[in-house]
Scaffold this active site. Structure first.
Site, PDB file in Angstrom:
ATOM      1  N   ASP A 170       0.820  -1.215   0.000  1.00  0.00           N
ATOM      2  CA  ASP A 170       0.000   0.000   0.000  1.00  0.00           C
ATOM      3  C   ASP A 170       0.852   1.263   0.000  1.00  0.00           C
ATOM      4  O   ASP A 170       0.319   2.371  -0.136  1.00  0.00           O
ATOM      5  CB  ASP A 170      -0.965   0.002   1.191  1.00  0.00           C
ATOM      6  CG  ASP A 170      -0.253  -0.144   2.523  1.00  0.00           C
ATOM      7  OD1 ASP A 170       0.321  -1.218   2.766  1.00  0.00           O
ATOM      8  OD2 ASP A 170      -0.254   0.813   3.318  1.00  0.00           O
ATOM      9  N   ASP A 181       4.711   8.020   0.894  1.00  0.00           N
ATOM     10  CA  ASP A 181       4.491   7.624   2.287  1.00  0.00           C
ATOM     11  C   ASP A 181       5.786   7.590   3.092  1.00  0.00           C
ATOM     12  O   ASP A 181       6.276   6.532   3.475  1.00  0.00           O
ATOM     13  CB  ASP A 181       3.761   6.279   2.362  1.00  0.00           C
ATOM     14  CG  ASP A 181       2.316   6.392   1.903  1.00  0.00           C
ATOM     15  OD1 ASP A 181       1.758   7.493   2.027  1.00  0.00           O
ATOM     16  OD2 ASP A 181       1.760   5.401   1.424  1.00  0.00           O
TER      17      ASP A 181
END
Length: 472
Positions: free
Chosen positions: A244, A254
Site C-alpha cells: 500500500d 508515504d
C-alpha cells in the site's frame, strides 16, 4: 487576493466503490508553517492571504472545485495481507494539470477521521509532517521521483501519541495516489469490472503507451526498477515498503520512518516497526520485486486467457532483478567517476562498499570525497581505502572527466537523521529556523555550500538516531 486552485478532477468520476466522499475535519486554530511557492507555480495554484491559505491547507475551508475523497485500497503489511486499508487520515482534495502538462493530486494528510481510519484519530503530529516536508523536497532536489510538499500547517490542537504532541496537516502532491494495494483490494474482492476500470484509468493517466494489463505491469516494473536504484545510490531507506506504500507512478510515497544512512552497512534498519529487518537497505530491491509480483497477481484476474497471462507476468517480474542491478551499476559507476563499462566494475564497486562497511565509513561523505581526493579520511583504517584505490586509480585512466561525473552523482547534502530530529525538536518549541534552513540548503544538494558545512557532518555519538517512527 484569495487562494485559487484550478481543479480538474478525474478520480472522483470513477465509481463510488473506489473511495468514500469525505470532507476534511476542521481544526481549532490553523497556522501556516510553510508554503512551497515554486511547486505552487507548477500546479497553477494562486496563493492568497496567509490566513486564507492556513484555513484551506488545514481543511477548514474547501477551495472552489474541490471534491474531497478518501481512497480505498488494501495491501500486504510486512508480508501479511490486510483486505481493507484506505486513507485513514488523508483526504484527496482533487487534481490539477500543471504548467508542465502533468496531472497531479493535491491531498491533505492528517485531515481527520475517514471511514477507513480503523479506530485511529485521523490526525498527524507536527514531527512527521515536517519530516515528510523536508525529506520529500530533498528527494526532489536529488532528482529522485517523489511526492512533494505544497504546504504545512499547525492545527492549534493536541495529538496524543507517546505523549501530547502539536497537531499538523501536510498538503502532499503526487502524480497520483494509486498504489499496488489499490489493485489488490478489487482483486481480493473479485470485482473484475472495477479492476478493469482501474487498470484503464491507470494506463490513461500514467502510461498511455502501455498495452493492456501486462503492458501496465511492464511499465510499473520499469519505473520501480529505476526508483529503487536511485534510492540505493543515495543511501535512502524507505522503512515501510508495504504494497500500500508502493506507487504505480514510480514515485517515492508515504515517508514514515524513512532515513538516510550515515555509516554504511547493507543491513541498516531505522524503522522502529521493522523488527525483523524486512525492509533493510540491502533488501529493498528484493522487496520491490515481491511487491511487483503482488501487482501481477491482481492484474491477471481481468485477463481472458489467464494461463498465457501468468506466463507473461512471470517473465516480466523475473526480469526485474536484472533491471534493478543494471540501473544500480550505472549509478554506482557514476559515483566512482565511471561512464564507460568494464566487466570488473561491479567487483570494484562491491569491494569499496565492503571496505566502507568494515571501516564505519560515512556513505554520503565517502562518495563525495572521492571527487575531492580525501576519501581515505572517512575510513577507520585509511590503508583499507588505499588498497582499493590502486585498482580504482588505474580504472580512471580510461575516463575523460571523472571528477565532474562524481560531483554530479554524489550529493554533498542529505537530510541527515540527527539534523531532522533536531529540527523537529526546535519546531515543537516554536523555532522554525532549522526547518527553513534545511529546506534552503537541501534544495541544492550537489553544490558546495561552505556556510552550511555543519550539515554535512555525521552525528556525534550522542546525536546518533537509532530508530525512526511512523506518524501514526
Amino acid at each position: 487576493m484569495s487562494l485559487t486552485i484550478p481543479f480538474d478532477n478525474s478520480y472522483a468520476r470513477l465509481p463510488d466503490t473506489f473511495f468514500a466522499r469525505q470532507a476534511p475535519v476542521p481544526v481549532r486554530a490553523p497556522h501556516l508553517v510553510a508554503f512551497n511557492e515554486e511547486l505552487a507555480q507548477i500546479l497553477r495554484v494562486t496563493p492568497g492571504e496567509v490566513e486564507d491559505m492556513a484555513q484551506t491547507f488545514a481543511g477548514n475551508t474547501l477551495p472552489e472545485g474541490a471534491e474531497p475523497i478518501a481512497q480505498l485500497y488494501s495491501g500486504h503489511q510486512f508480508g501479511t495481507y490486510n483486505p481493507q486499508l484506505g486513507d485513514g487520515r488523508a483526504v484527496l482534495l482533487g487534481e490539477t494539470v500543471g504548467t508542465d502538462g502533468v496531472r497531479r493530486d493535491i491531498q491533505l494528510k492528517g485531515s481527520g477521521q475517514t471511514p477507513f481510519s480503523r479506530r485511529g484519530d485521523g490526525r498527524a503530529w507536527l514531527g512527521p509532517v515536517l519530516r515528510e516536508y523536508v525529506v520529500s523536497e530533498a528527494m526532489h532536489a536529488l532528482g529522485i521521483p517523489t511526492t512533494r510538499a505544497l504546504a504545512a500547517v499547525e492545527t492549534g490542537e493536541i495529538v496524543l501519541r507517546e505523549g501530547p504532541m502539536p497537531g499538523a496537516v501536510l498538503t502532499r502532491v503526487a502524480q497520483s495516489h494509486l498504489r499496488v494495494g489499490t489493485f489488490q483490494v478489487f482483486a481480493g474482492r473479485r470485482q473484475v469490472d472495477n479492476l478493469k476500470k482501474l487498470t484503464e484509468y491507470a494506463i490513461a493517466r500514467h502510461y498511455p503507451q502501455a498495452d493492456g494489463p501486462m503492458g501496465l505491469l511492464r511499465a510499473v516494473r520499469d519505473a520501480q526498477a529505476q526508483l529503487i536504484s536511485q534510492w540505493m545510490s543515495v543511501g535512502f531507506i524507505h522503512g515501510v515498503m508495504n504494497t500500500d506504500n508502493s506507487s504505480i507512478a514510480g514515485e517515492t510515497i508515504d515517508y514514515g520512518p524513512c532515513a538516510f544512512m550515515d555509516s554504511y552497512h547493507p543491513n541498516t534498519v531505522y524503522s522502529s516497526i521493522d523488527r525483523m529487518g524486512r525492509y533493510a537497505y540491502s533488501n529493498q530491491p528484493d522487496i520491490a520485486v515481491w511487491n511487483l509480483a503482488q501487482l501481477a497477481t491482481s492484474l491477471i484476474q481481468q485477463v481472458e486467457d489467464p494461463e498465457s497471462a501468468v506466463e507473461e507476468a512471470t517473465e516480466i517480474v523475473h526480469a526485474m532483478p536484472g533491471l534493478i542491478q543494471q540501473h544500480w551499476l550505472t549509478r554506482f559507476r557514476a559515483k566512482i567517476g565511471l561512464t564507460t563499462e568494464d566487466e570488473g566494475d561491479e567487483a570494484l564497486i562491491t569491494d569499496l562498499l565492503t571496505r566502507m562497511a568494515h571501516n564505519n565509513a560515512d556513505f554520503t561523505n565517502t562518495f563525495r570525497a572521492l571527487g575531492r581526493d580525501n576519501a581515505r579520511d572517512q575510513f577507520l583504517t585509511p590503508q583499507a581505502f588505499d588498497e582499493w584505490a590502486k585498482g580504482w586509480t588505474e580504472r580512471l585512466t580510461r575516463e575523460q572527466n571523472p571528477q565532474a561525473v562524481m560531483n554530479a552523482a554524489n550529493p554533498a547534502f542529505i537530510p541527515r537523521n540527527h539534523r531532522v530530529e533536531q529540527m523537529i525538536q526546535a519546531a515543537v518549541q516554536g523555532d522554525y529556523e532549522p526547518f527553513h534552513r534545511l529546506n534552503t540548503v537541501l534544495a541544492r544538494p550537489y553544490e558546495d555550500q561552505p556556510e552550511a558545512a555543519d550539515l554535512t557532518h555525521p552525528p556525534t555519538e550522542n546525536e546518533v538516531v537509532h530508530a525512526t517512527f511512523c506518524g501514526t
